[in-house]
Design a protein around this motif. Structure first.
Motif, short mmCIF file in Angstrom:
data_model
loop_
_atom_site.label_atom_id
_atom_site.label_comp_id
_atom_site.label_asym_id
_atom_site.label_seq_id
_atom_site.Cartn_x
_atom_site.Cartn_y
_atom_site.Cartn_z
N THR A 1 -3.80 106.09 30.63
CA THR A 1 -3.66 107.44 31.19
C THR A 1 -4.78 108.36 30.71
O THR A 1 -5.36 109.12 31.50
CB THR A 1 -2.28 108.03 30.80
OG1 THR A 1 -1.24 107.14 31.19
CG2 THR A 1 -2.07 109.38 31.46
N VAL A 2 -5.11 108.29 29.42
CA VAL A 2 -6.21 109.12 28.91
C VAL A 2 -7.52 108.73 29.58
O VAL A 2 -8.32 109.59 29.98
CB VAL A 2 -6.34 108.98 27.37
CG1 VAL A 2 -7.58 109.70 26.87
CG2 VAL A 2 -5.10 109.52 26.68
N GLN B 1 -0.14 116.84 22.77
CA GLN B 1 -1.51 116.32 22.65
C GLN B 1 -1.69 115.59 21.33
O GLN B 1 -2.39 114.58 21.26
CB GLN B 1 -2.51 117.47 22.77
CG GLN B 1 -3.96 117.00 22.78
CD GLN B 1 -4.93 118.11 23.10
OE1 GLN B 1 -4.56 119.10 23.74
NE2 GLN B 1 -6.17 117.97 22.67
N SER B 2 -1.04 116.08 20.29
CA SER B 2 -1.13 115.43 18.98
C SER B 2 -0.55 114.02 19.03
O SER B 2 -1.12 113.08 18.45
CB SER B 2 -0.39 116.28 17.94
OG SER B 2 -0.34 115.61 16.70
N ALA C 1 -4.58 116.47 29.43
CA ALA C 1 -4.08 116.11 30.76
C ALA C 1 -3.17 114.89 30.68
O ALA C 1 -2.14 114.82 31.35
CB ALA C 1 -5.23 115.86 31.71
N ALA C 2 -3.54 113.94 29.83
CA ALA C 2 -2.70 112.76 29.65
C ALA C 2 -1.37 113.14 29.02
O ALA C 2 -0.31 112.62 29.40
CB ALA C 2 -3.43 111.73 28.80
N ALA C 3 -1.40 114.03 28.03
CA ALA C 3 -0.16 114.48 27.38
C ALA C 3 0.77 115.14 28.38
O ALA C 3 1.98 114.90 28.39
CB ALA C 3 -0.50 115.44 26.24
N GLN D 1 -1.32 108.09 19.11
CA GLN D 1 -1.14 106.79 19.75
C GLN D 1 -2.47 106.09 20.00
O GLN D 1 -2.59 104.88 19.80
CB GLN D 1 -0.36 106.96 21.06
CG GLN D 1 1.09 107.34 20.85
CD GLN D 1 1.85 107.48 22.16
OE1 GLN D 1 1.68 106.69 23.07
NE2 GLN D 1 2.67 108.51 22.25
N ILE D 2 -3.47 106.85 20.41
CA ILE D 2 -4.80 106.26 20.61
C ILE D 2 -5.36 105.78 19.27
O ILE D 2 -5.93 104.69 19.17
CB ILE D 2 -5.76 107.27 21.27
CG1 ILE D 2 -5.26 107.63 22.67
CG2 ILE D 2 -7.17 106.69 21.33
CD1 ILE D 2 -5.15 106.49 23.65
#
Length: 281
Positions: free
Chosen positions: A11-12, A29-30, A20-22, A35-36
């Protein structure tokens, strides 16, 4: 690798933004950043550059694997749930733009009748929509040699069967020098100007007959009436099934290729099984 982390990574990468992915995933966002970081720590490799947000070479390689893996996982979940679900008279049929012919529409009218939703879907997405459980059945169309299966993405354990074939014609502008011919060969049209559309991708013509096929205009939509209007205005030729073309169309006589339609489905039961049987014959 944790599929939840893979989904966040994909997604990111697609959105090009952690925020935007969050928003899309419903995380903070954190949480997305964590996760990344966890996925990168697992592999011991940097997967995303931060400014701008884009995959590293390792991330691009992972992306090639992650998307099919996530599709297969979704398909497996949908297949298990579909097999265990109680039969329902409500069905969703995903169909690519030229897949639902008059003949198939008549077959859908056969009993038993239930509540049917037709979901318009691109050719590339029909298999994924059926595999994921978003649709119970799928109809997909494309250009193929007679009786040859269509090239479909491997998205899960789907059954496919041909349910229709039509001859192809070359759609021309009225008054075109080639109009009125008894037939045309694709090899004789490699230098002609073509209309690039999802209904007849020029890349598919090059696969069949080699290089050439200059693009005069690109239309990204799939509305047949718009395509015919563009052809009539002289923006380029295109191939269409015989039943969908304009009066100025000329039969394609070589190579022997057809407009093929296939029915796609997973595990079937009850009403879905009976509708599928109607479409098969």
């Amino acid at each position: 690798m944790d599929p939840h982390l893979l989904r966040t990574f994909v997604t990111v990468a697609h959105r090009g933004s952690f925020s935007a992915a969050a928003e899309e995933l419903g995380y903070t966002q954190s949480a997305v950043s964590q996760q990344i970081a966890a996925l990168e720590a697992d592999l011991g490799l940097a997967l995303l550059r931060r400014r701008p947000v884009e995959p590293t070479p390792a991330g691009a390689r992972l992306l090639e694997h992650a998307e099919p893996l996530l599709l297969r996982l979704g398909a497996a979940r949908a297949d298990v749930l579909r097999a265990a679900a109680a039969p329902s008279p409500r069905l969703t049929l995903a169909a690519s733009p030229l897949a639902l012919t008059e003949n198939l529409a008549v077959r859908l009218a056969r009993p038993p009748r239930g509540e049917l939703t037709i979901r318009a879907t691109s050719r590339d997405d029909v298999a994924a929509v059926v595999a994921s459980g978003e649709a119970d059945l799928g109809l997909v169309d494309g250009i193929a040699a007679p009786s040859d299966p269509l090239r479909l993405p491997d998205v899960g354990p789907l059954s496919t069967i041909g349910v229709g074939e039509q001859d192809l014609v070359v759609a021309l502008q009225e008054g075109h020098p080639l109009a009125g011919r008894a037939g045309l060969r694709l090899a004789d049209l490699v230098d002609a100007l073509w209309l690039q559309t999802p209904l007849c991708p020029v890349e598919r013509l090059r696969d069949i007959a080699g290089d050439g096929f200059r693009i005069g205009m690109t239309y990204t939509g799939d509305d047949l009436h718009t395509v015919l209007r563009l052809v009539a205005a002289g923006h380029g030729l295109t191939l269409l099934p015989a039943g969908a073309a304009s009066p100025a169309a000329v039969p394609l006589v070589a190579p022997r290729v057809v407009h093929r339609i296939e029915l796609l489905h997973g595990t079937l039961a009850g009403h879905a099984e009976r509708v599928a049987e109607n479409l098969r014959r």
